[in-house]
Design a protein around this motif. Structure first.
Motif: not given
Length: 222
Positions: A127-134, A102-103, A120-122, A205-206
């Motif tokens: 959730y994607l951690s902002p620092k490494i999403t890209k 879920a992230g 968010a997952a529940a 995520v999708q």
């Protein structure tokens, strides 16, 4: 009274487990119900306790986090899984997302970020951690051109919905998006709902992967 979100934590580093326990213990509506030091124990405890959310480290002994993730998804698909990661593990995180996570979350994340990821997952989001999403999106095998039907769906989005999608794909929370766009968090939630509906996405995520395929992340917004 609403039941608290039941969380399982699996990490072979006792200091990480202690730190996360200290963060979650006072968190309202969240209860850390079990801890594991390896992937096999994480599976066994998940079967025993049926948590709402499982936090899984990637690198663990006996059975690594990715293997544990796939097994938990197979045995107890209702459990939402957030993967714990560090810089330099982008390829592992991509595999985790493809396996149904879920992230993912950086271990050094702030307390409020950890709580947000769990909630968010529940709630069925991700959730994607902002620092490494890209960085992670750049490593996903989704660089192929988007099919025409995907581009048609993007064309259905309003200008504001496109802005929200791009910021969402960068890992920003609804509150952060609201501050950047000068709208309320409730308004952002409405936009996110419409984005999901128009694109046929079930979670953030999708939607982020969709934005990448459609070329929306090539030029960051000002």
């Amino acid at each position: 009274m609403t039941e608290p979100l039941r969380v399982l934590l699996a990490d072979d580093d006792s200091l990480i487990r202690t730190a996360i326990d200290a963060i979650l213990r006072p968190a309202e509506g969240i209860e850390l119900i079990a801890q594991a030091a390896d992937g096999r124990a994480a599976i066994d405890l998940t079967l025993r306790h049926r948590p709402d959310v499982a936090l899984l480290d990637i690198q663990m002994p006996v059975l690594d986090g990715l293997a544990a993730l796939r097994e938990i998804r197979r045995l107890v698909p209702a459990v939402r899984i957030v993967v714990l990661t560090t810089f330099g593990q982008d390829d592992y995180v991509a595999q985790a997302l493809a396996s149904g996570a879920a992230g993912f979350l950086l271990k050094e994340s702030a307390a409020d970020e950890l709580e947000y990821a769990i909630r968010a997952a529940a709630a069925g989001n991700a959730y994607l951690s902002p620092k490494i999403t890209k960085q992670v999106l750049d490593r996903l095998p989704a660089a192929r051109p988007a099919p025409s039907e995907d581009l048609a769906k993007v064309a259905m989005l309003s200008e504001r919905e496109r802005e929200v999608l791009i910021l969402l794909a960068q890992g920003l929370s609804n509150a952060e998006i609201g501050r950047l766009l000068f709208v309320s968090e409730g308004t952002v939630k409405t936009h996110v709902y419409h984005v999901f509906a128009k694109l046929g996405c079930e979670n953030r995520v999708q939607a982020a992967m969709f934005a990448q395929r459609a070329g929306l992340l090539e030029t960051p917004p000002a």
